[in-house]
Write a protein that holds these residues in place. Structure first.
Motif, mmCIF file in Angstrom:
data_model
loop_
_atom_site.group_PDB
_atom_site.id
_atom_site.type_symbol
_atom_site.label_atom_id
_atom_site.label_comp_id
_atom_site.label_asym_id
_atom_site.label_seq_id
_atom_site.Cartn_x
_atom_site.Cartn_y
_atom_site.Cartn_z
ATOM 1 N N THR A 40 0.914 -1.141 -0.022
ATOM 2 C CA THR A 40 -0.028 -0.090 0.033
ATOM 3 C C THR A 40 0.934 1.445 -0.038
ATOM 4 O OG1 THR A 40 -1.786 -1.167 1.167
ATOM 5 C CG2 THR A 40 -1.715 1.328 1.241
ATOM 6 N N ILE A 41 0.642 1.902 -0.784
ATOM 7 C CA ILE A 41 1.275 3.366 -0.937
ATOM 8 C C ILE A 41 0.220 4.541 -0.959
ATOM 9 C CG2 ILE A 41 2.818 4.929 -2.264
ATOM 10 C CD1 ILE A 41 4.062 2.458 -3.429
ATOM 11 N N THR A 42 0.150 5.563 -0.011
ATOM 12 C CA THR A 42 -0.891 6.490 0.059
ATOM 13 C C THR A 42 -0.201 7.635 -0.623
ATOM 14 O OG1 THR A 42 -1.230 5.761 2.456
ATOM 15 C CG2 THR A 42 -2.004 8.146 1.571
ATOM 16 N N ASP A 43 1.105 7.985 -0.563
ATOM 17 C CA ASP A 43 1.743 9.076 -1.447
ATOM 18 C C ASP A 43 2.631 8.597 -2.419
ATOM 19 O OD1 ASP A 43 3.036 11.356 -2.257
ATOM 20 O OD2 ASP A 43 3.747 12.116 -0.106
ATOM 21 N N THR A 48 12.141 7.196 -2.590
ATOM 22 C CA THR A 48 12.820 6.094 -3.014
ATOM 23 C C THR A 48 14.217 5.870 -2.334
ATOM 24 O OG1 THR A 48 13.870 7.069 -4.894
ATOM 25 C CG2 THR A 48 11.626 6.227 -5.274
ATOM 26 N N SER A 49 14.653 4.651 -2.599
ATOM 27 C CA SER A 49 16.018 4.229 -2.054
ATOM 28 C C SER A 49 16.832 3.625 -3.028
ATOM 29 C CB SER A 49 15.964 3.532 -0.802
ATOM 30 O OG SER A 49 15.194 3.871 0.354
ATOM 31 N N ARG A 50 18.051 4.275 -3.377
ATOM 32 C CA ARG A 50 18.863 3.688 -4.422
ATOM 33 C C ARG A 50 20.264 2.863 -3.742
ATOM 34 N NH1 ARG A 50 19.220 4.947 -9.602
ATOM 35 N NH2 ARG A 50 21.233 4.836 -10.657
ATOM 36 N N THR A 162 7.157 3.227 1.137
ATOM 37 C CA THR A 162 5.737 3.395 1.523
ATOM 38 C C THR A 162 5.654 4.374 2.478
ATOM 39 O OG1 THR A 162 3.585 2.371 1.847
ATOM 40 C CG2 THR A 162 5.424 1.039 2.535
ATOM 41 N N ASP A 163 4.561 5.100 2.612
ATOM 42 C CA ASP A 163 4.181 5.874 3.654
ATOM 43 C C ASP A 163 3.141 5.351 4.749
ATOM 44 O OD1 ASP A 163 2.576 6.386 1.651
ATOM 45 O OD2 ASP A 163 1.869 8.439 2.440
ATOM 46 N N HIS A 191 9.426 4.580 8.060
ATOM 47 C CA HIS A 191 8.465 3.897 7.101
ATOM 48 C C HIS A 191 8.978 2.412 6.640
ATOM 49 C CE1 HIS A 191 11.994 5.785 4.860
ATOM 50 N NE2 HIS A 191 12.052 4.747 4.149
ATOM 51 N N ASP A 192 8.138 1.928 5.638
ATOM 52 C CA ASP A 192 8.425 0.717 5.211
ATOM 53 C C ASP A 192 9.132 0.847 3.692
ATOM 54 O OD1 ASP A 192 7.795 -1.155 7.496
ATOM 55 O OD2 ASP A 192 5.921 -0.355 6.814
#
Length: 226
Positions: A40-43, A48-50, A162-163, A191-192
């Motif tokens: 689930t992503i609200t925003d 992101t993570s690189r 995801t927030d 966050h996750d």
């Protein structure tokens, strides 16, 4: 669906050299059995993570359920946050680790480094799954951490976070070391990742296996007394 294979590996409960696979798919893995996931992503612009050679591992903690025989971990999935065409930047060594946490200290129980050559490509929102050649045995009611690390040079994977805060059994984290490592100090986040952990309840050992384990333990005790 595009399938991409390269040598990764993990043996149950110990560092290993077995070969596993990496696949890129347009659809998220199905959540079934004892699987743990957060999709689930609200925003949609949350972040992101690189992965780069000068950055540390990126991963997710999760908590196993109460199955008395533990769980078999088969694969770990992250969602792509970019479209990537092969250009050589992704070449080099990558490390996949799963381990336990004591406070903020990560200790690997299974770890494998793999080379990746030009030819790996994927599209934004694809799901990249790291599948173990031999499942990793995990204990019940335990917090684990699993991550991927680019060991040298430029990277290419950008993973989506995801927030949504509905998953309470773990959190996204980053390691503090760069380069290959089976231990680390992790920094958890609020966050996750967008992730999927493929788990199945471990089978009940056969009676013969239980007798062998008991005999081995008794033999060890007798040797120590001598």
């Amino acid at each position: 669906m595009r399938h991409l294979q390269l040598p990764l590996s993990l043996l149950a409960g110990s560092l290993s050299i077995n070969a596993a696979t990496v696949t890129s798919t347009t659809s998220a893995p199905t959540i079934d059995g004892a699987d743990i996931a957060m999709y689930t992503i609200t925003d949609t612009d949350f972040g992101t993570s690189r992965l780069n050679g000068d950055r540390s591992a990126r991963g997710q903690t999760f908590t196993t359920g109460s199955n008395s025989t533990g769980y078999l971990l088969s694969s770990f999935t992250l969602q792509s946050a970019e479209t990537f065409t092969p250009n050589g930047f992704q070449d080099g060594e990558y490390q996949l680790r799963v381990g336990t946490l004591s406070g903020s200290t990560f200790t690997a129980i299974a770890d494998e480094t793999t080379p990746l050559d030009t030819g790996f490509a994927y599209t934004d929102t694809h799901y990249i799954t790291f599948s173990f050649d031999t499942s990793v045995l995990l204990a019940a009611n335990t917090l684990y951490a699993i991550d991927v690390n680019k060991l040298d040079g430029q990277g290419f994977q950008s993973y989506r976070n995801t927030d949504d805060s509905s998953y309470t059994g773990g959190t996204a984290y980053s390691g503090s070391n760069t380069g290959s490592s089976t231990s680390d100090t992790v920094n958890t986040h609020g966050h996750d990742r967008v992730f999927h952990v493929d788990l199945a309840a471990a089978p009940i050992p056969e009676p013969s296996s239980l007798w062998l384990s008991a005999f081995a333990a008794l033999s060890l005790m007798l040797r120590r007394r001598r």
